[in-house]
Design a protein around this motif. Structure first.
Motif, PDB file in Angstrom:
ATOM      1  N   PHE A   7       0.833  -1.200   0.000  1.00 39.96           N
ATOM      2  CA  PHE A   7       0.000   0.000   0.000  1.00 39.96           C
ATOM      3  C   PHE A   7       0.870   1.254   0.000  1.00 39.96           C
ATOM      4  CE2 PHE A   7      -2.332   3.276   2.439  1.00 39.96           C
ATOM      5  CZ  PHE A   7      -3.370   3.493   1.556  1.00 39.96           C
ATOM      6  N   LEU A   8       1.925   1.244   0.816  1.00 38.70           N
ATOM      7  CA  LEU A   8       2.837   2.385   0.877  1.00 38.70           C
ATOM      8  C   LEU A   8       3.601   2.550  -0.437  1.00 38.70           C
ATOM      9  CD1 LEU A   8       4.246   2.004   4.505  1.00 38.70           C
ATOM     10  CD2 LEU A   8       2.518   3.588   3.683  1.00 38.70           C
ATOM     11  N   GLY A  10       2.440   1.717  -3.358  1.00 38.39           N
ATOM     12  CA  GLY A  10       1.465   2.281  -4.281  1.00 38.39           C
ATOM     13  C   GLY A  10       1.295   3.775  -4.103  1.00 38.39           C
ATOM     14  N   LEU A  11       1.357   4.241  -2.848  1.00 34.21           N
ATOM     15  CA  LEU A  11       1.233   5.675  -2.581  1.00 34.21           C
ATOM     16  C   LEU A  11       2.379   6.467  -3.192  1.00 34.21           C
ATOM     17  CD1 LEU A  11       0.034   5.827   1.141  1.00 34.21           C
ATOM     18  CD2 LEU A  11      -1.254   6.487  -0.885  1.00 34.21           C
ATOM     19  N   GLU A  12       3.548   5.829  -3.320  1.00 33.92           N
ATOM     20  CA  GLU A  12       4.718   6.522  -3.855  1.00 33.92           C
ATOM     21  C   GLU A  12       4.778   6.492  -5.382  1.00 33.92           C
ATOM     22  OE1 GLU A  12       8.030   4.674  -2.015  1.00 33.92           O
ATOM     23  OE2 GLU A  12       7.537   5.360   0.004  1.00 33.92           O
ATOM     24  N   ALA A 176      -7.697   5.536   7.301  1.00 31.15           N
ATOM     25  CA  ALA A 176      -6.738   4.974   6.340  1.00 31.15           C
ATOM     26  C   ALA A 176      -6.585   3.470   6.551  1.00 31.15           C
ATOM     27  CB  ALA A 176      -5.391   5.668   6.488  1.00 31.15           C
ATOM     28  N   VAL A 180      -7.479   0.301   3.920  1.00 31.00           N
ATOM     29  CA  VAL A 180      -6.555  -0.766   3.538  1.00 31.00           C
ATOM     30  C   VAL A 180      -7.157  -2.131   3.838  1.00 31.00           C
ATOM     31  CG1 VAL A 180      -4.292  -1.763   3.976  1.00 31.00           C
ATOM     32  CG2 VAL A 180      -4.548   0.707   3.860  1.00 31.00           C
ATOM     33  N   THR A 198      -4.575  -3.621  -2.240  1.00 31.70           N
ATOM     34  CA  THR A 198      -4.060  -2.472  -1.501  1.00 31.70           C
ATOM     35  C   THR A 198      -3.020  -1.707  -2.314  1.00 31.70           C
ATOM     36  OG1 THR A 198      -2.530  -4.006  -0.386  1.00 31.70           O
ATOM     37  CG2 THR A 198      -4.522  -3.384   0.793  1.00 31.70           C
ATOM     38  N   PHE A 199      -2.272  -2.408  -3.170  1.00 36.06           N
ATOM     39  CA  PHE A 199      -1.358  -1.714  -4.071  1.00 36.06           C
ATOM     40  C   PHE A 199      -2.145  -0.815  -5.023  1.00 36.06           C
ATOM     41  CE2 PHE A 199       0.832  -1.501  -8.179  1.00 36.06           C
ATOM     42  CZ  PHE A 199       2.042  -0.943  -7.792  1.00 36.06           C
ATOM     43  N   GLY A 202      -3.316   2.190  -3.213  1.00 37.67           N
ATOM     44  CA  GLY A 202      -2.238   3.148  -3.032  1.00 37.67           C
ATOM     45  C   GLY A 202      -1.998   3.976  -4.278  1.00 37.67           C
ATOM     46  N   ALA A 206      -2.541   8.025  -4.804  1.00 37.06           N
ATOM     47  CA  ALA A 206      -1.205   8.645  -4.837  1.00 37.06           C
ATOM     48  C   ALA A 206      -1.269  10.144  -5.050  1.00 37.06           C
ATOM     49  CB  ALA A 206      -0.358   7.991  -5.937  1.00 37.06           C
TER      50      ALA A 206
END
Length: 208
Positions: A7-8, A10-12, A176, A180, A198-199, A202, A206
């Protein structure tokens, strides 16, 4: 842990940046992962390991730490150079490749005769795709993924903006986490990996 990590990641990964670097990501990144995995797999086969174990080790060792490499490139001022951009493209491809690799690992274990008990136990879990035809399963999966993308584009951002106005960090964190966990459960219900869901969440969030 893997679900939260993806997930993190994906956020990036901003969609606009992915599209801009699509050539180097697919070309250089794919070449690095593919060649490294094949070389390590060949060494494993020569050492007498099974092809499943050799391939698994090759795929694992083809990955690298995005955080460490990015920190090194930034500290040395190399991120804006041509080599730095290619390195960044390789890192992006590795982050994306984690998804299919994680989905592929259980297949290697089953084909090698490992974890059949766990696989049989997993089949007892109820999923929405049971009893549906192949076309029905495909349409259901596409529908769920589309719903996640649409909700993330038009609904999630206003909801989080409203929550942010409360200025209560705990509520924002809980929302959040709920997002998730909810998407992870939804993915398992349609027979997909929760990490994939979750990806995707993210990536959708983004630019929120």
């Amino acid at each position: 842990g893997v679900v939260m990590m993806l997930f993190l990641i994906g956020l990036e990964l901003q969609p606009s940046l992915l599209w801009k670097l699509r050539g180097p990501i697919l070309g250089v990144g794919g070449l690095q992962v593919g060649v490294t995995a094949l070389v390590v797999m060949s060494i494993g086969l020569i050492a007498g390991l099974s092809w499943q174990m050799s391939l698994a080790i090759g795929l694992i060792l083809a990955m690298s730490s995005t955080a460490i490499v990015m920190q090194t490139l930034t500290e040395k001022g190399l991120l804006k150079t041509t080599g730095g951009q290619y390195s960044f493209s390789v890192l992006l491809f590795q982050d994306i490749a984690v998804i299919p690799i994680l989905a592929f690992m259980p297949m290697l274990a089953i084909s090698a005769g490992i974890g059949n008990t766990a696989a049989s136990e997993q089949h007892h879990s109820t999923v929405w795709t049971e009893g549906l035809s192949m076309w029905g399963q495909t349409l259901l999966v596409l529908g769920v993924v589309t719903a996640i993308v649409v909700a993330g584009r038009y609904m999630i951002t206003p909801v989080f903006r409203f929550i942010a106005k409360t200025k209560l960090r705990e509520i924002f964190t809980a929302a959040a986490l709920l997002l998730v966990v909810g998407i992870a459960v939804l993915m398992t219900k349609v027979g997909l990996s929760p990490a994939l869901g979750t990806f995707l969440a993210g990536v959708v969030l983004a630019q929120s």
